[in-house]
Design an enzyme around this catalytic site. Sequence first.
Site, PDB file in Angstrom:
ATOM      1  N   LEU A 188      52.385 -93.219 123.568  1.00  0.00           N
ATOM      2  CA  LEU A 188      51.589 -94.305 122.996  1.00  0.00           C
ATOM      3  C   LEU A 188      52.480 -95.509 122.717  1.00  0.00           C
ATOM      4  O   LEU A 188      52.070 -96.652 122.896  1.00  0.00           O
ATOM      5  CB  LEU A 188      50.926 -93.845 121.692  1.00  0.00           C
ATOM      6  CG  LEU A 188      49.840 -92.769 121.793  1.00  0.00           C
ATOM      7  CD1 LEU A 188      49.376 -92.380 120.403  1.00  0.00           C
ATOM      8  CD2 LEU A 188      48.671 -93.256 122.627  1.00  0.00           C
ATOM      9  N   HIS A 231      52.528 -98.202 113.247  1.00  0.00           N
ATOM     10  CA  HIS A 231      53.520 -97.112 113.229  1.00  0.00           C
ATOM     11  C   HIS A 231      54.843 -97.565 113.844  1.00  0.00           C
ATOM     12  O   HIS A 231      55.910 -97.381 113.249  1.00  0.00           O
ATOM     13  CB  HIS A 231      52.933 -95.929 114.012  1.00  0.00           C
ATOM     14  CG  HIS A 231      53.850 -94.757 114.158  1.00  0.00           C
ATOM     15  ND1 HIS A 231      53.709 -93.594 113.429  1.00  0.00           N
ATOM     16  CD2 HIS A 231      54.911 -94.532 114.988  1.00  0.00           C
ATOM     17  CE1 HIS A 231      54.641 -92.719 113.782  1.00  0.00           C
ATOM     18  NE2 HIS A 231      55.379 -93.270 114.737  1.00  0.00           N
ATOM     19  N   GLU A 232      54.783 -98.178 115.014  1.00  0.00           N
ATOM     20  CA  GLU A 232      56.015 -98.537 115.711  1.00  0.00           C
ATOM     21  C   GLU A 232      56.762 -99.665 115.001  1.00  0.00           C
ATOM     22  O   GLU A 232      58.001 -99.669 114.958  1.00  0.00           O
ATOM     23  CB  GLU A 232      55.719 -98.928 117.162  1.00  0.00           C
ATOM     24  CG  GLU A 232      55.084 -97.826 118.007  1.00  0.00           C
ATOM     25  CD  GLU A 232      55.893 -96.534 118.036  1.00  0.00           C
ATOM     26  OE1 GLU A 232      57.102 -96.554 117.714  1.00  0.00           O
ATOM     27  OE2 GLU A 232      55.317 -95.488 118.375  1.00  0.00           O
ATOM     28  N   HIS A 235      58.824 -98.241 112.392  1.00  0.00           N
ATOM     29  CA  HIS A 235      60.150 -97.832 112.891  1.00  0.00           C
ATOM     30  C   HIS A 235      61.082 -99.034 113.040  1.00  0.00           C
ATOM     31  O   HIS A 235      62.260 -98.965 112.674  1.00  0.00           O
ATOM     32  CB  HIS A 235      60.012 -97.156 114.260  1.00  0.00           C
ATOM     33  CG  HIS A 235      59.478 -95.771 114.210  1.00  0.00           C
ATOM     34  ND1 HIS A 235      59.895 -94.829 113.306  1.00  0.00           N
ATOM     35  CD2 HIS A 235      58.559 -95.137 115.010  1.00  0.00           C
ATOM     36  CE1 HIS A 235      59.269 -93.680 113.531  1.00  0.00           C
ATOM     37  NE2 HIS A 235      58.446 -93.854 114.547  1.00  0.00           N
ATOM     38  N   ASP A 254      62.654 -88.253 105.470  1.00  0.00           N
ATOM     39  CA  ASP A 254      62.431 -89.639 105.898  1.00  0.00           C
ATOM     40  C   ASP A 254      63.082 -90.620 104.932  1.00  0.00           C
ATOM     41  O   ASP A 254      62.859 -91.830 105.027  1.00  0.00           O
ATOM     42  CB  ASP A 254      60.939 -89.932 106.035  1.00  0.00           C
ATOM     43  CG  ASP A 254      60.191 -89.865 104.705  1.00  0.00           C
ATOM     44  OD1 ASP A 254      60.794 -89.435 103.702  1.00  0.00           O
ATOM     45  OD2 ASP A 254      59.000 -90.250 104.675  1.00  0.00           O
ATOM     46  N   THR A 259      57.190 -89.463  99.614  1.00  0.00           N
ATOM     47  CA  THR A 259      56.460 -88.792 100.694  1.00  0.00           C
ATOM     48  C   THR A 259      56.775 -87.303 100.624  1.00  0.00           C
ATOM     49  O   THR A 259      57.940 -86.915 100.696  1.00  0.00           O
ATOM     50  CB  THR A 259      56.860 -89.350 102.070  1.00  0.00           C
ATOM     51  OG1 THR A 259      58.276 -89.233 102.237  1.00  0.00           O
ATOM     52  CG2 THR A 259      56.469 -90.812 102.194  1.00  0.00           C
ATOM     53  N   ASP A 295      43.991 -92.854 114.601  1.00  0.00           N
ATOM     54  CA  ASP A 295      44.002 -94.153 113.940  1.00  0.00           C
ATOM     55  C   ASP A 295      43.072 -94.207 112.728  1.00  0.00           C
ATOM     56  O   ASP A 295      43.369 -94.869 111.733  1.00  0.00           O
ATOM     57  CB  ASP A 295      43.591 -95.255 114.926  1.00  0.00           C
ATOM     58  CG  ASP A 295      44.737 -95.676 115.831  1.00  0.00           C
ATOM     59  OD1 ASP A 295      45.759 -94.963 115.855  1.00  0.00           O
ATOM     60  OD2 ASP A 295      44.614 -96.708 116.512  1.00  0.00           O
TER      61      ASP A 295
END
Length: 601
Positions: A188, A231-232, A235, A254, A259, A295
């Site tokens: 994706l 999401h990307e 990152h 993470d 979290t 999503d």
Amino acid sequence: MSDSQKPSPGDGDHSTRHDWCGASQLHQHLVATSPGYKASRQFVTQFHRLASTAPWPEDGVGVPVVVHVVWHTQKQNISQAQIASQIAVLNQDFAATNTDLRSVPPVFRSSIGKANIRFFLAQRDPNGNPTVGITRTHTAVASFDHNSANDPPDRRIHFTAQGGKDGWPSDRYLNIWVCEQGGLAPLLGYAQFPADLGNLPATDGVVITHTAFGNTGTANAPFNLGRTGTHEIGHWLDCFHIWGDDRAGCSGSDECSDTPNQAGSNTGRPSFPRVTCDNGPHGDMFMNYMDYCWDEVTVMFTKAQVARMHATLLGPRASILGSTFREFILQTGTTLEEVDNSFEFLMTDWNSDGNQDLIAIKKRNTGTNSTEIHVLSGATHFQSFLLHTGTGMHETDDSVQFLLTQNRDVVAIKKSGTGTNSTEVHRLSRASKFQSFTLQTGTVLHETDATFQFIMADWNRDGTDDLIAVKKSGTGTGSTEVHILSGASNFQSYLLQIGTTLGETDQSTKFLLTDWNGDGRPDLVAIRNSGTSSEKTGVQILSGARVFQTTLLQTDTALHKTDGTFDFALADWDRTGRPDLVAIKKKNTGTQSTEIHILAG
């Protein structure tokens, strides 16, 4: 680990055709193949751990984006509307204004983070030319393939010579490549974590398959709400997968304290609570953007994730926000001798050659017995003149302030001693070489004095220049006030009258307007040249979109404290799409000339 702890696809999972995200594979590939990458990443990690929590601008920061559409079939050449939809999703998700936040379980709601990071399509390309922030490249590559969960992504997308598209400078833009990603395990998307080594800037950015980009056009369910982009970019801002990429070992992290530890990725539409890694009773935070669910499920960042993003933009990726006036990009004497307060200065691209020129307006003691205009060429770094002319206006005094319209007419604002008992507007036509007036009128504003400063800008975006009157002191609100007179009404009515969040000011503060954060609304820039807590000239920018009630930026500059011998202007001198601060030193200079000092925005 028991079966109840093992991750499994959610209800009706449609994600198995994709290997979802390739960021971790790319990271491992760079660790193995790029000398110094591992050390660079360790430095970034150490920065996150040591960085103090710096104040974050109340109205956030803006990140300029360029979207590179690389297409083989016409279907892959996605529309501008699809690109706009992705930008809109990013701005909602990173501001925590997405309406589906209501789906977050009550136990996790106190952890929701608001990043206040705004993304906008770049308005200038790397050469300073106007742009829509989109490039389109037809390629002979049918798809950029990924064939194994252990393989790095197909990096041909980053290079024109390999069928992709060369990125724009990654220290100034967030590059997003959109293409067809295929192969046996098509991705994706993926992103490159921040690092600054070797060839890595050429590949820095985010790659997303066109079927998971935005929320319209070719975007396909269940990845049709733009959350792959969210999401990307997470990152790209140095957030990790929420399970710590330990292959469901319950030992990864993470690096975010809020979290819950979880066993590998979640996919599809899990049911709450989903307990893994002994994290009961509430279980996994599978609704986090950095998990792998559909999503419609992923809807939040946490406060600790937001802190990582902020640290990234204040550290490893600080250059993308500009220098915020902390470095000089030009310091020079000019061909104009030292001058006094009979001169006012403005900046504009006078001759449309792409360079910002300096307009010196001599108000009195002129050889022509008129107000004169002298234009110094920016292309020659102000070493030659483009224009010397007297105007159709008599000599003027300190009751008159000069401004420029969008079409470079010169406007004289007569504050007091007027025949109309109001502040007057007199516009000299550039087409007549400033020998005739196209408008002479009283306004709805009474006569004014030195407590007022005037600016011209198209406030309401109707194509007409409006008059902004900044009342510094002696106000009824106990604050610096902004009064905007409508240009469409020939300044006979107000568009806005409001007190700001800035206290009353004096002659040590000068005001300018610019669209600082690229949201289409002019922001108010206060330049404090003395009386600051440091030995520097200070800048505070108030958001126009928030009608000057919030601060976008408050900073000291690289310029020492200044005084009345300085004038200021804002201009995109280096053509990056960001306003730079121009300090014009009129006298007491080392060069015995009027000097220009430009600080990068």
